[in-house]
Design a protein around this motif. Structure first.
Motif, PDB file in Angstrom:
ATOM      1  N   SER A   1     -12.559  15.165  -0.414  1.00 27.56           N
ATOM      2  CA  SER A   1     -13.160  15.904   0.712  1.00 27.56           C
ATOM      3  C   SER A   1     -12.696  15.347   2.049  1.00 27.56           C
ATOM      4  CB  SER A   1     -14.692  15.847   0.621  1.00 27.56           C
ATOM      5  OG  SER A   1     -15.140  16.363  -0.609  1.00 27.56           O
ATOM      6  N   LEU A   2     -11.405  15.220   2.180  1.00 26.40           N
ATOM      7  CA  LEU A   2     -10.844  14.597   3.385  1.00 26.40           C
ATOM      8  C   LEU A   2     -11.110  15.433   4.629  1.00 26.40           C
ATOM      9  CD1 LEU A   2      -7.606  13.187   1.811  1.00 26.40           C
ATOM     10  CD2 LEU A   2      -9.284  11.854   3.085  1.00 26.40           C
TER      11      LEU A   2
ATOM     12  N   SER B   1     -10.972 -10.201   9.804  1.00 29.27           N
ATOM     13  CA  SER B   1     -10.840 -11.656   9.762  1.00 29.27           C
ATOM     14  C   SER B   1     -11.358 -12.257   8.456  1.00 29.27           C
ATOM     15  CB  SER B   1     -11.584 -12.282  10.950  1.00 29.27           C
ATOM     16  OG  SER B   1     -12.948 -11.929  10.909  1.00 29.27           O
ATOM     17  N   ASP B   2     -12.025 -11.465   7.628  1.00 28.20           N
ATOM     18  CA  ASP B   2     -12.498 -11.952   6.339  1.00 28.20           C
ATOM     19  C   ASP B   2     -11.381 -12.060   5.311  1.00 28.20           C
ATOM     20  OD1 ASP B   2     -15.602 -10.063   6.584  1.00 28.20           O
ATOM     21  OD2 ASP B   2     -15.138 -12.127   7.199  1.00 28.20           O
ATOM     22  N   TYR B   3     -10.206 -11.537   5.630  1.00 24.98           N
ATOM     23  CA  TYR B   3      -9.118 -11.443   4.657  1.00 24.98           C
ATOM     24  C   TYR B   3      -7.957 -12.354   5.003  1.00 24.98           C
ATOM     25  CZ  TYR B   3     -11.752  -7.573   2.845  1.00 24.98           C
ATOM     26  OH  TYR B   3     -12.761  -6.810   2.294  1.00 24.98           O
ATOM     27  N   ASP B   4      -7.257 -12.759   3.940  1.00 25.96           N
ATOM     28  CA  ASP B   4      -6.166 -13.717   4.094  1.00 25.96           C
ATOM     29  C   ASP B   4      -4.791 -13.051   4.148  1.00 25.96           C
ATOM     30  OD1 ASP B   4      -8.069 -15.395   1.655  1.00 25.96           O
ATOM     31  OD2 ASP B   4      -7.980 -15.980   3.768  1.00 25.96           O
ATOM     32  N   TYR B   5      -4.640 -11.932   3.451  1.00 26.58           N
ATOM     33  CA  TYR B   5      -3.319 -11.300   3.320  1.00 26.58           C
ATOM     34  C   TYR B   5      -3.445  -9.803   3.555  1.00 26.58           C
ATOM     35  CZ  TYR B   5      -2.708 -15.695   0.799  1.00 26.58           C
ATOM     36  OH  TYR B   5      -2.700 -17.023   0.450  1.00 26.58           O
ATOM     37  N   TRP B   6      -2.372  -9.216   4.099  1.00 26.99           N
ATOM     38  CA  TRP B   6      -2.375  -7.802   4.442  1.00 26.99           C
ATOM     39  C   TRP B   6      -1.118  -7.112   3.942  1.00 26.99           C
ATOM     40  CZ3 TRP B   6      -6.246  -5.113   6.963  1.00 26.99           C
ATOM     41  CH2 TRP B   6      -7.320  -5.898   7.413  1.00 26.99           C
ATOM     42  N   GLY B   7      -1.289  -5.832   3.597  1.00 30.00           N
ATOM     43  CA  GLY B   7      -0.154  -4.977   3.287  1.00 30.00           C
ATOM     44  C   GLY B   7       0.347  -4.297   4.540  1.00 30.00           C
ATOM     45  N   GLN B   8       1.368  -3.462   4.370  1.00 32.36           N
ATOM     46  CA  GLN B   8       2.066  -2.892   5.518  1.00 32.36           C
ATOM     47  C   GLN B   8       1.447  -1.609   6.032  1.00 32.36           C
ATOM     48  OE1 GLN B   8       2.792  -2.313   2.471  1.00 32.36           O
ATOM     49  NE2 GLN B   8       3.576  -0.231   2.292  1.00 32.36           N
ATOM     50  N   GLY B   9       0.555  -0.986   5.305  1.00 32.07           N
ATOM     51  CA  GLY B   9      -0.089   0.240   5.752  1.00 32.07           C
ATOM     52  C   GLY B   9       0.606   1.495   5.251  1.00 32.07           C
ATOM     53  N   THR B  10      -0.194   2.540   5.057  1.00 32.00           N
ATOM     54  CA  THR B  10       0.331   3.837   4.653  1.00 32.00           C
ATOM     55  C   THR B  10      -0.389   4.916   5.445  1.00 32.00           C
ATOM     56  OG1 THR B  10       0.775   5.287   2.745  1.00 32.00           O
ATOM     57  CG2 THR B  10      -1.283   4.032   2.684  1.00 32.00           C
ATOM     58  N   GLN B  11       0.368   5.873   5.963  1.00 28.58           N
ATOM     59  CA  GLN B  11      -0.187   6.891   6.854  1.00 28.58           C
ATOM     60  C   GLN B  11      -0.872   7.996   6.054  1.00 28.58           C
ATOM     61  OE1 GLN B  11      -0.082   7.203  10.448  1.00 28.58           O
ATOM     62  NE2 GLN B  11      -1.508   8.876   9.984  1.00 28.58           N
ATOM     63  N   VAL B  12      -2.093   8.320   6.470  1.00 25.28           N
ATOM     64  CA  VAL B  12      -2.810   9.471   5.937  1.00 25.28           C
ATOM     65  C   VAL B  12      -3.091  10.418   7.094  1.00 25.28           C
ATOM     66  CG1 VAL B  12      -4.958  10.277   4.879  1.00 25.28           C
ATOM     67  CG2 VAL B  12      -3.859   8.180   4.047  1.00 25.28           C
ATOM     68  N   THR B  13      -2.651  11.648   6.957  1.00 28.71           N
ATOM     69  CA  THR B  13      -2.875  12.658   7.982  1.00 28.71           C
ATOM     70  C   THR B  13      -3.568  13.853   7.352  1.00 28.71           C
ATOM     71  OG1 THR B  13      -0.881  11.967   9.170  1.00 28.71           O
ATOM     72  CG2 THR B  13      -1.808  14.108   9.741  1.00 28.71           C
ATOM     73  N   VAL B  14      -4.721  14.201   7.910  1.00 28.99           N
ATOM     74  CA  VAL B  14      -5.491  15.327   7.400  1.00 28.99           C
ATOM     75  C   VAL B  14      -5.424  16.434   8.438  1.00 28.99           C
ATOM     76  CG1 VAL B  14      -7.697  16.113   6.494  1.00 28.99           C
ATOM     77  CG2 VAL B  14      -7.004  13.714   6.216  1.00 28.99           C
ATOM     78  N   SER B  15      -4.821  17.523   8.064  1.00 25.40           N
ATOM     79  CA  SER B  15      -4.604  18.633   8.990  1.00 25.40           C
ATOM     80  C   SER B  15      -5.669  19.701   8.802  1.00 25.40           C
ATOM     81  CB  SER B  15      -3.214  19.234   8.744  1.00 25.40           C
ATOM     82  OG  SER B  15      -3.045  20.402   9.500  1.00 25.40           O
ATOM     83  N   SER B  16      -6.132  20.219   9.934  1.00 19.39           N
ATOM     84  CA  SER B  16      -7.103  21.305   9.867  1.00 19.39           C
ATOM     85  C   SER B  16      -6.403  22.659  10.042  1.00 19.39           C
ATOM     86  CB  SER B  16      -8.168  21.132  10.961  1.00 19.39           C
ATOM     87  OG  SER B  16      -7.551  21.028  12.225  1.00 19.39           O
TER      88      SER B  16
ATOM     89  N   ALA C   1       0.846  -1.185   0.000  1.00 15.48           N
ATOM     90  CA  ALA C   1       0.000   0.000   0.000  1.00 15.48           C
ATOM     91  C   ALA C   1       0.882   1.236   0.000  1.00 15.48           C
ATOM     92  CB  ALA C   1      -0.906   0.003   1.223  1.00 15.48           C
ATOM     93  N   TYR C   2       0.533   2.205  -0.798  1.00  9.53           N
ATOM     94  CA  TYR C   2       1.304   3.448  -0.821  1.00  9.53           C
ATOM     95  C   TYR C   2       0.413   4.589  -1.298  1.00  9.53           C
ATOM     96  CZ  TYR C   2       1.781   2.090  -5.743  1.00  9.53           C
ATOM     97  OH  TYR C   2       1.531   1.699  -7.038  1.00  9.53           O
ATOM     98  N   GLY C   3       0.950   5.806  -1.162  1.00  6.37           N
ATOM     99  CA  GLY C   3       0.197   6.974  -1.604  1.00  6.37           C
ATOM    100  C   GLY C   3      -0.273   7.869  -0.474  1.00  6.37           C
ATOM    101  N   GLY C   4      -0.018   7.472   0.770  1.00  2.93           N
ATOM    102  CA  GLY C   4      -0.438   8.297   1.887  1.00  2.93           C
ATOM    103  C   GLY C   4       0.386   9.563   1.983  1.00  2.93           C
ATOM    104  N   GLY C   5      -0.024  10.438   2.886  1.00  2.04           N
ATOM    105  CA  GLY C   5       0.705  11.674   3.067  1.00  2.04           C
ATOM    106  C   GLY C   5      -0.024  12.625   3.982  1.00  2.04           C
ATOM    107  N   LEU C   6       0.496  13.841   4.062  1.00  2.54           N
ATOM    108  CA  LEU C   6      -0.095  14.904   4.881  1.00  2.54           C
ATOM    109  C   LEU C   6      -0.833  15.866   3.954  1.00  2.54           C
ATOM    110  CD1 LEU C   6      -0.409  16.558   7.507  1.00  2.54           C
ATOM    111  CD2 LEU C   6       1.815  17.602   6.989  1.00  2.54           C
ATOM    112  N   VAL C   7      -2.127  16.035   4.197  1.00  2.00           N
ATOM    113  CA  VAL C   7      -2.948  16.912   3.367  1.00  2.00           C
ATOM    114  C   VAL C   7      -3.788  17.818   4.257  1.00  2.00           C
ATOM    115  CG1 VAL C   7      -3.043  15.277   1.434  1.00  2.00           C
ATOM    116  CG2 VAL C   7      -4.805  15.211   3.209  1.00  2.00           C
ATOM    117  N   GLN C   8      -4.427  18.785   3.612  1.00  2.00           N
ATOM    118  CA  GLN C   8      -5.305  19.716   4.319  1.00  2.00           C
ATOM    119  C   GLN C   8      -6.757  19.240   4.230  1.00  2.00           C
ATOM    120  OE1 GLN C   8      -4.059  22.514   5.938  1.00  2.00           O
ATOM    121  NE2 GLN C   8      -2.067  21.592   5.430  1.00  2.00           N
ATOM    122  N   VAL C   9      -7.566  19.752   5.120  1.00  2.00           N
ATOM    123  CA  VAL C   9      -8.999  19.450   5.073  1.00  2.00           C
ATOM    124  C   VAL C   9      -9.567  19.818   3.701  1.00  2.00           C
ATOM    125  CG1 VAL C   9     -11.259  20.084   5.985  1.00  2.00           C
ATOM    126  CG2 VAL C   9      -9.369  19.665   7.557  1.00  2.00           C
ATOM    127  N   GLY C  10     -10.348  18.918   3.135  1.00  2.00           N
ATOM    128  CA  GLY C  10     -10.961  19.154   1.840  1.00  2.00           C
ATOM    129  C   GLY C  10     -10.137  18.680   0.661  1.00  2.00           C
TER     130      GLY C  10
END
Length: 132
Positions: free
Chosen positions: A85-86, A117-132, A5-14
């Motif tokens: 519209s984050l 529990s419905d899933y068999d495999y997982w990715g490592q995660g990506t951080q999404v931060t929405v700043s106000s 999983a990738y593409g996360g980041g720090l964004v502003q509201v909206g």
């Protein structure tokens, strides 16, 4: 099997952001992919999922319906989560997960898979931060 999983980041509201989940080691046409998120101190919660059958209707958590769109590109073995519209409450680590179907049947493809529990495999995660 690997999910990335990738593409996360720090964004502003909206703002908007698109997450990607690349899957390798599975036959793309026979697995469902879900997106989950986990904020600090909270349980991992369902965001959206999509089956493998072409045209399968995705499922969304109420909190993201109308703002987020999940889609898949079979040629690229990639599932996307377009987030518009984050809001600050969307801040979390986002995970993608895959469910491998035994037979790849249509009625199995359209089933919602809302629990981790419905899933068999997982990715490592990506951080999404929405700043106000």
């Amino acid at each position: 099997v690997q999910l990335q999983a990738y593409g996360g980041g720090l964004v502003q509201v909206g703002d908007s952001l698109r997450l990607s989940c690349t899957v390798s080691g599975l036959t793309f046409s026979t697995y469902a992919v879900g997106w989950f998120r986990q904020a600090p101190g909270k349980e991992r919660g369902f965001v959206a999922d999509i089956g493998w059958w072409n045209g399968t209707k995705p499922h969304y958590a109420t909190s993201v319906k109308g703002r987020f769109t999940i889609s898949r590109d079979n040629a690229e073995n990639t599932v996307y989560l377009q987030m518009n519209s984050l809001k600050p409450e969307d801040t979390a680590v986002y995970y993608c997960a895959a469910f491998q179907s035994e037979g790849g049947h249509y009625f199995d493809s359209i089933q919602p898979r809302l629990r981790p529990s419905d899933y068999d495999y997982w990715g490592q995660g990506t951080q999404v931060t929405v700043s106000s």
